[in-house]
Design a protein around this motif. Structure first.
Motif, PDB file in Angstrom:
ATOM      1  N   ARG A 134      86.516 -12.437  -1.015  1.00 13.18           N
ATOM      2  CA  ARG A 134      86.481 -12.667  -2.461  1.00 13.18           C
ATOM      3  C   ARG A 134      85.179 -13.353  -2.873  1.00 13.18           C
ATOM      4  N   ALA A 135      84.743 -14.331  -2.080  1.00 12.00           N
ATOM      5  CA  ALA A 135      83.508 -15.041  -2.396  1.00 12.00           C
ATOM      6  C   ALA A 135      82.305 -14.102  -2.333  1.00 12.00           C
ATOM      7  N   CYS A 136      82.277 -13.224  -1.336  1.00  7.80           N
ATOM      8  CA  CYS A 136      81.184 -12.250  -1.248  1.00  7.80           C
ATOM      9  C   CYS A 136      81.187 -11.331  -2.463  1.00  7.80           C
ATOM     10  N   GLY A 137      82.359 -10.902  -2.885  1.00  7.75           N
ATOM     11  CA  GLY A 137      82.447 -10.050  -4.056  1.00  7.75           C
ATOM     12  C   GLY A 137      81.906 -10.738  -5.298  1.00  7.75           C
ATOM     13  N   LEU A 138      82.161 -12.035  -5.421  1.00  8.11           N
ATOM     14  CA  LEU A 138      81.650 -12.789  -6.562  1.00  8.11           C
ATOM     15  C   LEU A 138      80.124 -12.842  -6.532  1.00  8.11           C
ATOM     16  N   ILE A 139      79.549 -13.128  -5.364  1.00 10.28           N
ATOM     17  CA  ILE A 139      78.094 -13.167  -5.234  1.00 10.28           C
ATOM     18  C   ILE A 139      77.490 -11.809  -5.585  1.00 10.28           C
ATOM     19  N   GLU A 140      78.081 -10.752  -5.032  1.00 17.99           N
ATOM     20  CA  GLU A 140      77.541  -9.406  -5.282  1.00 17.99           C
ATOM     21  C   GLU A 140      77.585  -9.057  -6.762  1.00 17.99           C
ATOM     22  N   ALA A 141      78.657  -9.462  -7.456  1.00 14.59           N
ATOM     23  CA  ALA A 141      78.774  -9.174  -8.884  1.00 14.59           C
ATOM     24  C   ALA A 141      77.733  -9.934  -9.700  1.00 14.59           C
ATOM     25  N   LEU A 158      77.323 -16.838 -11.802  1.00 13.25           N
ATOM     26  CA  LEU A 158      78.552 -16.897 -11.006  1.00 13.25           C
ATOM     27  C   LEU A 158      79.763 -17.141 -11.904  1.00 13.25           C
ATOM     28  N   ARG A 159      79.595 -18.021 -12.887  1.00 18.45           N
ATOM     29  CA  ARG A 159      80.716 -18.327 -13.795  1.00 18.45           C
ATOM     30  C   ARG A 159      81.040 -17.137 -14.700  1.00 18.45           C
ATOM     31  N   ARG A 160      80.067 -16.316 -15.016  1.00 18.29           N
ATOM     32  CA  ARG A 160      80.329 -15.104 -15.813  1.00 18.29           C
ATOM     33  C   ARG A 160      81.357 -14.210 -15.130  1.00 18.29           C
ATOM     34  N   HIS A 161      81.380 -14.238 -13.794  1.00 18.83           N
ATOM     35  CA  HIS A 161      82.262 -13.332 -13.050  1.00 18.83           C
ATOM     36  C   HIS A 161      83.497 -14.034 -12.476  1.00 18.83           C
ATOM     37  N   TRP A 162      83.534 -15.370 -12.583  1.00 25.42           N
ATOM     38  CA  TRP A 162      84.740 -16.111 -12.177  1.00 25.42           C
ATOM     39  C   TRP A 162      84.820 -17.363 -13.034  1.00 25.42           C
TER      40      TRP A 162
END
Length: 381
Positions: free
Chosen positions: A67-74, A21-25
């Motif tokens: 935005r949170a869903c996009g983070l999870i998907e990434a 998760l931190r890799r993408h945010w």
């Protein structure tokens, strides 16, 4: 000793998810997420751990749901492969090096179900991604319960999805009585909204999907046996081997219970033409032991007989009364004039779903749902 199932969600799982998760945010508070998941974890069983995971996500993901869903998907790993037996590869607890997958996503799905009711279309899009790395069958059920009009068109579209994981979700997520999942009481009462999904999926090329359809129909059979008997009768016409196997698995409970319309749909409406005997040894056995059943069928028919042979044990209950439980036996063709001997060992070991009490236990031999011979044994403490 096997590792407890609940340990599939553990501090290492949280650390792994936080890393991706931190890799993408860069703003993701990984230490806080890990601490929230891990605090007091040893005292929690599996579902409570999944709910704790959802709490931790709620506290650390962006407030904006999209935005949170996009983070999870990434942060997800690539979709899981499906092996030759129709099982997803990678759910054994190993951490996927390329992202989040497997049992960690149960709690993530809980978060989607909790936070996404105001944006069902976006939530379903996220579950579409999650189910390809674990399953969305538990998380989708609150949406079916609360917003069915938003969900049914999506599930119908998913029956044509390229991913077998997604097609399976259309069936598995809408089962009326899914184990571990929220019971969909409206579908227990009236399963008709799911029937177009099952019709579209019963000949799916994936065994993973077809097994779900069979289990879904078996769920329906518990409350609407006549509907499933008619489904079998209608859909056996011109059925290939795969559909035939699906329909048999779907109607297994009704066949076992001797449901006459279902037996008729399978061409098993006629009882044994001939004679049957049943013997049990030993006549007295202690809890934890086993008895041997010996059955003999003798045909006096002029044509072959297709027979489903089961047996019912009338287990003694705590109050001294008894209740029958049917156990699977044999499916066979009995030739004209043939005498067939059948043998089976029946365990009397207690399991978590069965407590055994001393007393006289009657046993019936069932042929096409009809008792044709009986005997008994004495169970001692």
């Amino acid at each position: 000793m096997a590792e407890p199932f609940k340990n599939l969600i553990n501090p290492a799982t949280a650390r792994h998810a936080a890393l991706h998760l931190r890799r993408h945010w860069r703003g993701f508070d990984a230490p806080r997420f890990e601490a929230l998941v891990s605090e007091g974890l040893d005292a929690l069983e599996f579902k409570a751990r999944a709910l704790r995971w959802a709490d931790a996500l709620q506290a650390t993901l962006p407030d904006d749901f999209d935005r949170a869903c996009g983070l999870i998907e990434a942060a997800l790993a690539p979709p899981l492969a499906i092996d030759a037996d129709g099982e997803p590869v990678g759910l054994q607890g190993a951490l996927h090096p390329e992202g989040i997958a497997g049992w960690a996503l149960w709690g993530t799905g809980e978060w989607v179900a909790r936070q996404g009711q105001a944006q069902p279309e976006r939530a379903l899009q996220c579950l579409h991604a999650i189910t390809q790395r674990f399953t969305g069958e538990f998380a989708i059920r609150p949406f079916i319960h609360q917003q069915p009009e938003a969900v049914w068109p999506v599930l119908q579209r998913w029956t044509r999805d390229p991913s077998a994981h997604v097609r399976r979700l259309a069936s598995e997520g809408s089962r009326p009585r899914l184990p571990w999942g929220l019971r969909l009481q409206a579908l227990v009462i009236d399963p008709s909204p799911t029937l177009p999904l099952l019709r579209a999926l019963q000949d799916d090329p994936s065994a993973y999907v077809r097994r779900s359809v069979a289990n879904h129909l078996n769920d329906i059979a518990k409350d609407h046996p006549g509907l499933v008997a008619e489904w079998v009768r209608e859909h056996r016409a011109r059925a290939g081997a795969q559909r035939e196997a699906l329909l048999r698995h779907a109607s297994r409970g009704l066949i076992k219970a001797g449901h006459a319309p279902t037996l008729a749909a399978w061409g098993l409406s006629q009882g044994l033409q001939g004679e049957a005997t049943l013997a049990i040894a030993p006549a007295r056995v202690a809890v934890g032991g086993a008895v041997a059943l010996q059955a003999t069928l003798r045909s006096n028919a002029r044509a072959p007989q297709t027979l489903v042979v089961d047996y019912a044990v009338h287990h003694v209950k705590a109050n001294g009364a008894s209740a029958p439980k049917v156990f699977k036996g044999w499916k066979l063709e009995l030739a004209p004039g043939e005498v067939r001997a059948l043998q089976k060992s029946h365990s009397l070991r207690e399991v978590t779903t069965r407590r055994l009490y001393p007393g006289r236990h009657a046993v019936d031999l069932l042929v096409n749902g009809v008792a044709v011979a009986s005997t008994a044994f004495e169970l001692t403490a």
